[in-house]
Scaffold this motif. Structure first.
Motif: not given
Lengths: 231, 231
Positions: A120, A123, A127, A134, A138, A141-142, A168-169, A172-173, A175-176, A179
Protein backbone atom coordinates in the motif's frame (compact mmCIF):
# COMPACT_ATOMS: atom_id res chain seq x y z
CA UNK A 1 -0.91 -13.97 -14.21
CA UNK A 2 -1.62 -15.44 -10.80
CA UNK A 3 0.31 -14.24 -7.76
CA UNK A 4 2.43 -17.41 -7.71
CA UNK A 5 3.45 -16.90 -11.35
CA UNK A 6 4.23 -13.23 -10.75
CA UNK A 7 6.30 -14.26 -7.77
CA UNK A 8 8.25 -16.86 -9.74
CA UNK A 9 9.04 -14.26 -12.40
CA UNK A 10 10.26 -11.88 -9.68
CA UNK A 11 12.41 -14.28 -7.70
CA UNK A 12 13.54 -16.97 -10.19
CA UNK A 13 16.42 -15.04 -11.82
CA UNK A 14 17.71 -14.15 -8.36
CA UNK A 15 17.43 -17.55 -6.72
CA UNK A 16 20.32 -18.99 -8.73
CA UNK A 17 22.81 -16.65 -7.03
CA UNK A 18 25.14 -17.63 -4.22
CA UNK A 19 24.67 -17.42 -0.46
CA UNK A 20 20.98 -18.18 0.06
CA UNK A 21 21.20 -17.89 3.85
CA UNK A 22 23.01 -14.56 3.81
CA UNK A 23 20.62 -13.46 1.13
CA UNK A 24 17.58 -14.22 3.31
CA UNK A 25 19.11 -12.24 6.21
CA UNK A 26 19.89 -9.33 3.89
CA UNK A 27 16.35 -9.39 2.49
CA UNK A 28 14.88 -9.31 6.01
CA UNK A 29 16.99 -6.26 6.82
CA UNK A 30 16.07 -4.67 3.49
CA UNK A 31 12.39 -5.28 4.16
CA UNK A 32 12.69 -3.58 7.56
CA UNK A 33 14.30 -0.52 5.91
CA UNK A 34 11.67 -0.41 3.16
CA UNK A 35 8.84 -0.59 5.69
CA UNK A 36 10.26 2.31 7.67
CA UNK A 37 11.70 4.54 4.94
CA UNK A 38 9.60 3.46 1.96
CA UNK A 39 10.98 1.64 -1.09
CA UNK A 40 12.55 4.92 -2.21
CA UNK A 41 14.54 5.00 1.04
CA UNK A 42 15.91 1.51 0.38
CA UNK A 43 19.37 2.08 -1.07
CA UNK A 44 22.43 -0.18 -1.38
CA UNK A 45 24.22 2.21 1.03
CA UNK A 46 21.51 2.14 3.71
CA UNK A 47 21.38 -1.65 3.53
CA UNK A 48 25.18 -2.01 3.72
CA UNK A 49 25.19 0.23 6.83
CA UNK A 50 22.52 -1.84 8.51
CA UNK A 51 24.18 -5.16 7.68
CA UNK A 52 27.69 -3.83 8.51
CA UNK A 53 28.72 -4.98 5.07
CA UNK A 54 30.62 -3.16 2.34
CA UNK A 55 28.58 -1.69 -0.50
CA UNK A 56 30.34 -4.08 -2.88
CA UNK A 57 29.28 -6.99 -0.64
CA UNK A 58 25.65 -5.95 -1.07
CA UNK A 59 26.22 -5.43 -4.80
CA UNK A 60 27.39 -9.08 -5.03
CA UNK A 61 23.81 -10.06 -4.15
CA UNK A 62 21.91 -7.32 -5.94
CA UNK A 63 23.39 -5.79 -9.05
CA UNK A 64 21.52 -2.50 -8.71
CA UNK A 65 19.18 -0.57 -6.49
CA UNK A 66 16.24 -1.51 -8.72
CA UNK A 67 17.16 -5.18 -8.43
CA UNK A 68 17.29 -4.81 -4.64
CA UNK A 69 13.85 -3.16 -4.59
CA UNK A 70 12.40 -5.90 -6.80
CA UNK A 71 13.96 -8.60 -4.61
CA UNK A 72 12.42 -7.04 -1.48
CA UNK A 73 9.03 -6.90 -3.17
CA UNK A 74 9.44 -10.56 -4.15
CA UNK A 75 10.47 -11.39 -0.56
CA UNK A 76 7.41 -9.58 0.78
CA UNK A 77 5.11 -11.29 -1.73
CA UNK A 78 6.55 -14.72 -0.88
CA UNK A 79 5.72 -14.15 2.78
CA UNK A 80 2.27 -12.93 1.78
CA UNK A 81 1.73 -16.15 -0.19
CA UNK A 82 2.88 -18.23 2.81
CA UNK A 83 0.71 -16.49 5.41
CA UNK A 84 -2.37 -15.45 3.41
CA UNK A 85 -2.77 -17.52 0.26
CA UNK A 86 -1.40 -20.99 1.16
CA UNK A 87 -3.42 -21.61 4.35
CA UNK A 88 -6.56 -20.47 2.51
CA UNK A 89 -5.99 -22.84 -0.42
CA UNK A 90 -6.09 -25.74 2.05
CA UNK A 91 -9.72 -24.81 2.83
CA UNK A 92 -12.51 -26.25 0.65
CA UNK A 93 -13.07 -24.51 -2.71
CA UNK A 94 -15.83 -21.91 -2.69
CA UNK A 95 -16.98 -19.63 0.10
CA UNK A 96 -14.81 -21.25 2.86
CA UNK A 97 -11.66 -20.57 0.80
CA UNK A 98 -12.73 -17.02 -0.14
CA UNK A 99 -13.60 -16.27 3.49
CA UNK A 100 -10.19 -17.61 4.61
CA UNK A 101 -8.37 -15.47 1.99
CA UNK A 102 -10.15 -12.37 3.30
CA UNK A 103 -9.66 -13.26 6.98
CA UNK A 104 -5.94 -14.02 6.52
CA UNK A 105 -5.42 -10.83 4.53
CA UNK A 106 -7.15 -8.70 7.19
CA UNK A 107 -5.13 -10.45 9.91
CA UNK A 108 -1.80 -9.78 8.17
CA UNK A 109 -2.78 -6.16 7.53
CA UNK A 110 -3.66 -5.78 11.22
CA UNK A 111 -0.24 -7.11 12.21
CA UNK A 112 1.33 -4.65 9.78
CA UNK A 113 -0.53 -1.53 10.94
CA UNK A 114 2.37 -0.42 13.16
CA UNK A 115 5.00 -0.72 10.43
CA UNK A 116 2.76 -0.18 7.39
CA UNK A 117 1.98 -2.43 4.46
CA UNK A 118 4.80 -2.37 1.89
CA UNK A 119 2.38 -2.80 -1.02
CA UNK A 120 0.00 0.00 0.00
CA UNK A 121 2.86 2.36 0.82
CA UNK A 122 4.74 1.37 -2.34
CA UNK A 123 1.66 1.79 -4.51
CA UNK A 124 1.43 5.42 -3.46
CA UNK A 125 5.19 6.01 -3.81
CA UNK A 126 5.48 4.53 -7.30
CA UNK A 127 2.17 5.32 -8.96
CA UNK A 128 3.85 8.03 -11.01
CA UNK A 129 7.39 6.61 -11.34
CA UNK A 130 7.68 4.33 -14.38
CA UNK A 131 10.30 1.59 -14.13
CA UNK A 132 10.92 -1.94 -13.01
CA UNK A 133 10.02 -1.32 -9.33
CA UNK A 134 6.64 0.03 -10.31
CA UNK A 135 6.15 -2.88 -12.74
CA UNK A 136 6.90 -5.35 -9.92
CA UNK A 137 4.36 -3.64 -7.62
CA UNK A 138 1.72 -3.64 -10.34
CA UNK A 139 2.45 -7.33 -11.06
CA UNK A 140 2.01 -8.30 -7.41
CA UNK A 141 -1.21 -6.30 -6.94
CA UNK A 142 -2.66 -7.66 -10.22
CA UNK A 143 -1.59 -11.21 -9.28
CA UNK A 144 -3.17 -10.94 -5.85
CA UNK A 145 -6.37 -9.50 -7.34
CA UNK A 146 -6.43 -12.45 -9.78
CA UNK A 147 -6.26 -14.87 -6.82
CA UNK A 148 -9.28 -13.19 -5.20
CA UNK A 149 -11.18 -13.18 -8.49
CA UNK A 150 -10.44 -16.92 -8.90
CA UNK A 151 -11.69 -17.67 -5.37
CA UNK A 152 -14.89 -15.71 -6.07
CA UNK A 153 -15.40 -17.53 -9.40
CA UNK A 154 -14.98 -20.88 -7.64
CA UNK A 155 -17.52 -19.83 -5.00
CA UNK A 156 -19.94 -19.08 -7.85
CA UNK A 157 -19.19 -22.46 -9.48
CA UNK A 158 -19.81 -24.22 -6.17
CA UNK A 159 -23.19 -22.53 -5.89
CA UNK A 160 -22.11 -20.53 -2.81
CA UNK A 161 -22.43 -17.13 -4.46
CA UNK A 162 -24.86 -15.66 -6.97
CA UNK A 163 -23.83 -17.04 -10.43
CA UNK A 164 -24.54 -13.65 -12.02
CA UNK A 165 -22.15 -11.88 -9.65
CA UNK A 166 -19.44 -9.72 -11.28
CA UNK A 167 -16.35 -11.21 -9.61
CA UNK A 168 -14.05 -8.29 -10.54
CA UNK A 169 -16.51 -5.85 -8.97
CA UNK A 170 -16.58 -7.80 -5.71
CA UNK A 171 -12.75 -8.05 -5.68
CA UNK A 172 -12.56 -4.25 -6.28
CA UNK A 173 -14.87 -3.56 -3.33
CA UNK A 174 -13.02 -5.97 -1.02
CA UNK A 175 -9.76 -4.20 -1.91
CA UNK A 176 -11.36 -0.83 -1.11
CA UNK A 177 -12.24 -1.95 2.41
CA UNK A 178 -8.66 -3.14 2.98
CA UNK A 179 -7.26 0.22 1.82
CA UNK A 180 -9.57 2.34 3.96
CA UNK A 181 -8.90 0.05 6.91
CA UNK A 182 -5.16 0.62 6.51
CA UNK A 183 -5.60 4.40 6.20
CA UNK A 184 -7.99 4.72 9.16
CA UNK A 185 -5.95 2.52 11.48
CA UNK A 186 -2.50 3.79 10.50
CA UNK A 187 -3.03 7.48 9.76
CA UNK A 188 -6.13 8.33 11.80
CA UNK A 189 -5.48 5.81 14.62
CA UNK A 190 -9.23 5.09 14.59
CA UNK A 191 -9.99 2.34 17.11
CA UNK A 192 -13.07 1.14 15.27
CA UNK A 193 -11.19 0.48 11.99
CA UNK A 194 -10.90 -3.30 12.13
CA UNK A 195 -14.47 -3.69 13.33
CA UNK A 196 -15.69 -1.50 10.46
CA UNK A 197 -13.57 -3.39 7.93
CA UNK A 198 -14.99 -6.72 9.14
CA UNK A 199 -18.56 -5.40 9.06
CA UNK A 200 -18.09 -4.12 5.50
CA UNK A 201 -16.51 -7.36 4.27
CA UNK A 202 -19.24 -9.44 5.89
CA UNK A 203 -21.94 -7.29 4.32
CA UNK A 204 -20.31 -7.66 0.89
CA UNK A 205 -20.29 -11.46 1.15
CA UNK A 206 -23.86 -11.56 2.51
CA UNK A 207 -25.07 -9.47 -0.42
CA UNK A 208 -23.20 -11.69 -2.89
CA UNK A 209 -24.70 -14.79 -1.30
CA UNK A 210 -28.26 -13.58 -0.74
CA UNK A 211 -28.97 -12.52 -4.30
CA UNK A 212 -29.51 -15.97 -5.88
CA UNK A 213 -32.26 -16.89 -3.44
CA UNK A 214 -34.08 -13.68 -4.19
CA UNK A 215 -33.91 -13.57 -7.97
CA UNK A 216 -33.46 -16.93 -9.83
CA UNK A 217 -37.10 -17.90 -9.76
CA UNK A 218 -37.94 -14.68 -11.59
CA UNK A 219 -35.23 -15.20 -14.23
CA UNK A 220 -36.29 -18.85 -14.64
CA UNK A 221 -39.85 -17.67 -15.13
CA UNK A 222 -38.60 -15.22 -17.74
CA UNK A 223 -36.59 -17.92 -19.54
CA UNK A 224 -39.63 -20.17 -19.59
CA UNK A 225 -41.77 -17.32 -20.88
CA UNK A 226 -39.18 -16.52 -23.57
CA UNK A 227 -39.04 -20.17 -24.65
CA UNK A 228 -42.82 -20.26 -24.84
CA UNK A 229 -42.79 -17.23 -27.14
CA UNK A 230 -40.09 -18.49 -29.53
CA UNK A 231 -41.59 -21.96 -29.98
CA UNK B 1 -14.47 19.52 13.67
CA UNK B 2 -16.08 20.02 10.26
CA UNK B 3 -13.89 20.52 7.20
CA UNK B 4 -14.66 24.26 7.12
CA UNK B 5 -13.53 24.66 10.74
CA UNK B 6 -10.36 22.62 10.11
CA UNK B 7 -9.69 24.79 7.10
CA UNK B 8 -10.13 27.99 9.04
CA UNK B 9 -7.69 26.79 11.68
CA UNK B 10 -5.17 25.95 8.94
CA UNK B 11 -5.39 29.14 6.92
CA UNK B 12 -6.47 31.85 9.38
CA UNK B 13 -3.06 32.57 10.95
CA UNK B 14 -1.54 32.82 7.48
CA UNK B 15 -4.16 34.99 5.85
CA UNK B 16 -3.10 38.06 7.80
CA UNK B 17 0.29 38.15 6.06
CA UNK B 18 1.22 40.46 3.20
CA UNK B 19 0.92 39.99 -0.55
CA UNK B 20 -2.18 37.88 -0.98
CA UNK B 21 -1.89 37.80 -4.77
CA UNK B 22 1.76 36.69 -4.76
CA UNK B 23 0.89 34.26 -2.04
CA UNK B 24 -1.83 32.62 -4.17
CA UNK B 25 0.60 32.28 -7.08
CA UNK B 26 3.26 30.80 -4.79
CA UNK B 27 0.72 28.35 -3.35
CA UNK B 28 -0.31 27.23 -6.84
CA UNK B 29 3.33 26.56 -7.68
CA UNK B 30 3.87 24.79 -4.37
CA UNK B 31 0.80 22.62 -4.97
CA UNK B 32 2.16 21.61 -8.37
CA UNK B 33 5.49 20.59 -6.77
CA UNK B 34 3.76 18.67 -3.97
CA UNK B 35 1.56 16.79 -6.47
CA UNK B 36 4.60 15.72 -8.49
CA UNK B 37 7.22 15.17 -5.78
CA UNK B 38 5.03 14.47 -2.77
CA UNK B 39 4.76 16.76 0.26
CA UNK B 40 8.22 15.57 1.33
CA UNK B 41 9.63 16.89 -1.95
CA UNK B 42 8.15 20.33 -1.28
CA UNK B 43 11.02 22.42 0.10
CA UNK B 44 11.59 26.15 0.37
CA UNK B 45 14.51 25.72 -2.07
CA UNK B 46 12.51 23.83 -4.71
CA UNK B 47 9.75 26.41 -4.50
CA UNK B 48 12.17 29.36 -4.75
CA UNK B 49 13.71 27.77 -7.87
CA UNK B 50 10.34 27.33 -9.50
CA UNK B 51 9.18 30.86 -8.68
CA UNK B 52 12.59 32.39 -9.57
CA UNK B 53 12.54 33.97 -6.13
CA UNK B 54 15.21 34.05 -3.46
CA UNK B 55 14.85 31.60 -0.59
CA UNK B 56 14.45 34.54 1.76
CA UNK B 57 11.61 35.83 -0.46
CA UNK B 58 9.78 32.52 0.03
CA UNK B 59 10.61 32.59 3.75
CA UNK B 60 8.86 35.97 3.97
CA UNK B 61 5.62 34.15 3.16
CA UNK B 62 6.24 30.88 4.98
CA UNK B 63 8.42 30.88 8.05
CA UNK B 64 9.41 27.22 7.74
CA UNK B 65 9.09 24.18 5.54
CA UNK B 66 6.38 22.77 7.82
CA UNK B 67 4.43 26.01 7.56
CA UNK B 68 4.73 25.84 3.76
CA UNK B 69 3.46 22.23 3.75
CA UNK B 70 0.54 23.15 5.98
CA UNK B 71 -0.28 26.16 3.80
CA UNK B 72 -0.32 23.95 0.68
CA UNK B 73 -2.61 21.46 2.42
CA UNK B 74 -4.89 24.34 3.41
CA UNK B 75 -4.80 25.64 -0.18
CA UNK B 76 -5.71 22.17 -1.47
CA UNK B 77 -8.50 21.78 1.09
CA UNK B 78 -9.92 25.23 0.24
CA UNK B 79 -10.17 24.19 -3.42
CA UNK B 80 -11.74 20.91 -2.36
CA UNK B 81 -14.37 22.81 -0.36
CA UNK B 82 -15.05 25.08 -3.38
CA UNK B 83 -15.42 22.29 -5.94
CA UNK B 84 -16.84 19.40 -3.90
CA UNK B 85 -18.53 20.62 -0.72
CA UNK B 86 -20.01 24.02 -1.64
CA UNK B 87 -21.94 23.01 -4.78
CA UNK B 88 -23.32 19.97 -2.91
CA UNK B 89 -24.55 22.08 0.03
CA UNK B 90 -26.69 24.04 -2.44
CA UNK B 91 -28.64 20.82 -3.18
CA UNK B 92 -31.60 19.88 -0.95
CA UNK B 93 -30.72 18.26 2.41
CA UNK B 94 -30.79 14.47 2.41
CA UNK B 95 -30.05 12.05 -0.39
CA UNK B 96 -29.72 14.70 -3.14
CA UNK B 97 -26.99 16.48 -1.14
CA UNK B 98 -25.21 13.22 -0.21
CA UNK B 99 -25.34 12.05 -3.82
CA UNK B 100 -23.92 15.41 -4.96
CA UNK B 101 -21.07 15.18 -2.40
CA UNK B 102 -20.16 11.72 -3.69
CA UNK B 103 -20.50 12.68 -7.38
CA UNK B 104 -18.41 15.84 -6.98
CA UNK B 105 -15.74 13.95 -5.00
CA UNK B 106 -15.50 11.22 -7.65
CA UNK B 107 -15.36 13.87 -10.39
CA UNK B 108 -12.50 15.76 -8.70
CA UNK B 109 -10.62 12.50 -8.07
CA UNK B 110 -11.04 11.60 -11.75
CA UNK B 111 -9.58 14.95 -12.79
CA UNK B 112 -6.69 14.33 -10.40
CA UNK B 113 -5.82 10.80 -11.55
CA UNK B 114 -3.04 12.04 -13.85
CA UNK B 115 -1.34 14.12 -11.14
CA UNK B 116 -2.48 12.18 -8.06
CA UNK B 117 -4.56 13.24 -5.11
CA UNK B 118 -2.50 15.21 -2.59
CA UNK B 119 -4.45 13.82 0.36
CA UNK B 120 -4.18 10.14 -0.62
CA UNK B 121 -0.50 10.49 -1.51
CA UNK B 122 0.17 12.54 1.62
CA UNK B 123 -1.68 10.07 3.85
CA UNK B 124 0.72 7.34 2.80
CA UNK B 125 3.79 9.60 3.06
CA UNK B 126 3.00 10.88 6.56
CA UNK B 127 1.23 7.99 8.26
CA UNK B 128 4.39 7.27 10.27
CA UNK B 129 5.87 10.78 10.57
CA UNK B 130 4.52 12.63 13.60
CA UNK B 131 4.43 16.39 13.33
CA UNK B 132 2.38 19.34 12.20
CA UNK B 133 2.12 18.24 8.54
CA UNK B 134 0.69 14.88 9.57
CA UNK B 135 -1.67 16.63 12.02
CA UNK B 136 -2.92 18.88 9.21
CA UNK B 137 -3.54 15.85 6.95
CA UNK B 138 -5.39 14.03 9.72
CA UNK B 139 -7.46 17.15 10.45
CA UNK B 140 -8.52 17.51 6.81
CA UNK B 141 -9.40 13.82 6.38
CA UNK B 142 -11.34 13.78 9.67
CA UNK B 143 -13.08 17.04 8.74
CA UNK B 144 -14.07 15.71 5.34
CA UNK B 145 -15.30 12.43 6.87
CA UNK B 146 -17.38 14.48 9.33
CA UNK B 147 -19.01 16.31 6.37
CA UNK B 148 -19.99 12.97 4.79
CA UNK B 149 -21.30 11.65 8.11
CA UNK B 150 -23.40 14.81 8.52
CA UNK B 151 -24.85 14.44 5.03
CA UNK B 152 -25.73 10.79 5.75
CA UNK B 153 -27.33 11.73 9.09
CA UNK B 154 -29.42 14.40 7.36
CA UNK B 155 -30.51 11.83 4.74
CA UNK B 156 -31.68 9.61 7.63
CA UNK B 157 -33.50 12.54 9.26
CA UNK B 158 -35.22 13.35 5.97
CA UNK B 159 -36.43 9.73 5.73
CA UNK B 160 -34.32 9.08 2.61
CA UNK B 161 -32.11 6.45 4.25
CA UNK B 162 -32.76 3.69 6.77
CA UNK B 163 -32.96 5.40 10.21
CA UNK B 164 -31.03 2.51 11.80
CA UNK B 165 -28.11 2.96 9.40
CA UNK B 166 -24.66 3.35 10.99
CA UNK B 167 -23.56 6.59 9.31
CA UNK B 168 -19.86 6.17 10.17
CA UNK B 169 -19.89 2.68 8.62
CA UNK B 170 -21.35 4.00 5.37
CA UNK B 171 -18.82 6.87 5.30
CA UNK B 172 -16.00 4.32 5.87
CA UNK B 173 -17.19 2.18 2.95
CA UNK B 174 -17.62 5.18 0.63
CA UNK B 175 -14.05 6.23 1.47
CA UNK B 176 -12.81 2.72 0.66
CA UNK B 177 -14.28 2.87 -2.83
CA UNK B 178 -12.59 6.23 -3.45
CA UNK B 179 -9.20 4.85 -2.32
CA UNK B 180 -9.38 1.70 -4.45
CA UNK B 181 -10.58 3.79 -7.40
CA UNK B 182 -7.52 6.03 -7.05
CA UNK B 183 -5.16 3.03 -6.76
CA UNK B 184 -6.66 1.12 -9.68
CA UNK B 185 -6.81 4.10 -12.01
CA UNK B 186 -3.47 5.64 -11.10
CA UNK B 187 -1.23 2.66 -10.38
CA UNK B 188 -2.85 -0.15 -12.38
CA UNK B 189 -4.21 2.09 -15.17
CA UNK B 190 -7.35 -0.06 -15.09
CA UNK B 191 -9.87 1.33 -17.60
CA UNK B 192 -12.87 0.02 -15.70
CA UNK B 193 -11.96 1.83 -12.45
CA UNK B 194 -14.41 4.72 -12.57
CA UNK B 195 -17.26 2.45 -13.73
CA UNK B 196 -16.52 0.06 -10.84
CA UNK B 197 -16.31 2.93 -8.32
CA UNK B 198 -19.68 4.26 -9.52
CA UNK B 199 -21.28 0.81 -9.37
CA UNK B 200 -19.98 0.25 -5.83
CA UNK B 201 -21.14 3.67 -4.61
CA UNK B 202 -24.55 3.21 -6.19
CA UNK B 203 -24.93 -0.23 -4.59
CA UNK B 204 -23.99 1.23 -1.18
CA UNK B 205 -26.66 3.92 -1.43
CA UNK B 206 -29.27 1.46 -2.74
CA UNK B 207 -28.60 -0.87 0.21
CA UNK B 208 -28.81 2.05 2.65
CA UNK B 209 -32.09 3.13 1.11
CA UNK B 210 -33.70 -0.28 0.58
CA UNK B 211 -33.27 -1.59 4.12
CA UNK B 212 -36.21 0.19 5.83
CA UNK B 213 -38.70 -1.20 3.31
CA UNK B 214 -37.41 -4.73 3.80
CA UNK B 215 -37.09 -5.02 7.55
CA UNK B 216 -39.39 -2.73 9.63
CA UNK B 217 -42.48 -4.94 9.37
CA UNK B 218 -40.54 -7.87 10.89
CA UNK B 219 -39.06 -5.81 13.71
CA UNK B 220 -42.41 -4.19 14.36
CA UNK B 221 -43.97 -7.66 14.55
CA UNK B 222 -41.22 -8.65 17.02
CA UNK B 223 -41.78 -5.53 19.12
CA UNK B 224 -45.50 -6.26 19.17
CA UNK B 225 -44.81 -9.89 20.12
CA UNK B 226 -42.39 -8.78 22.87
CA UNK B 227 -44.92 -6.34 24.24
CA UNK B 228 -47.52 -9.13 24.19
CA UNK B 229 -45.21 -11.36 26.24
CA UNK B 230 -44.25 -8.77 28.87
CA UNK B 231 -47.83 -7.63 29.49
Amino acid sequence: MSLSETLQALTAPLRARKGDLTRAAILDAALAIARREGLEGLTIGALADRMRMSKSGVFAHFGSREELQRAVLGHYAARFVDTVLRPAVRRPRGLPRLQALIDNWLKLLTEEIAQGCLMIGGASEYDDRPGSTRDALVGIIRGWTAEIVTAIRQAKDEGHLDPRLDERQLAFEIYGLMLVYHQNARLLHANDSVRRARAGLQRLLEAARAAPHAVPSVSRARRVAARGKSS
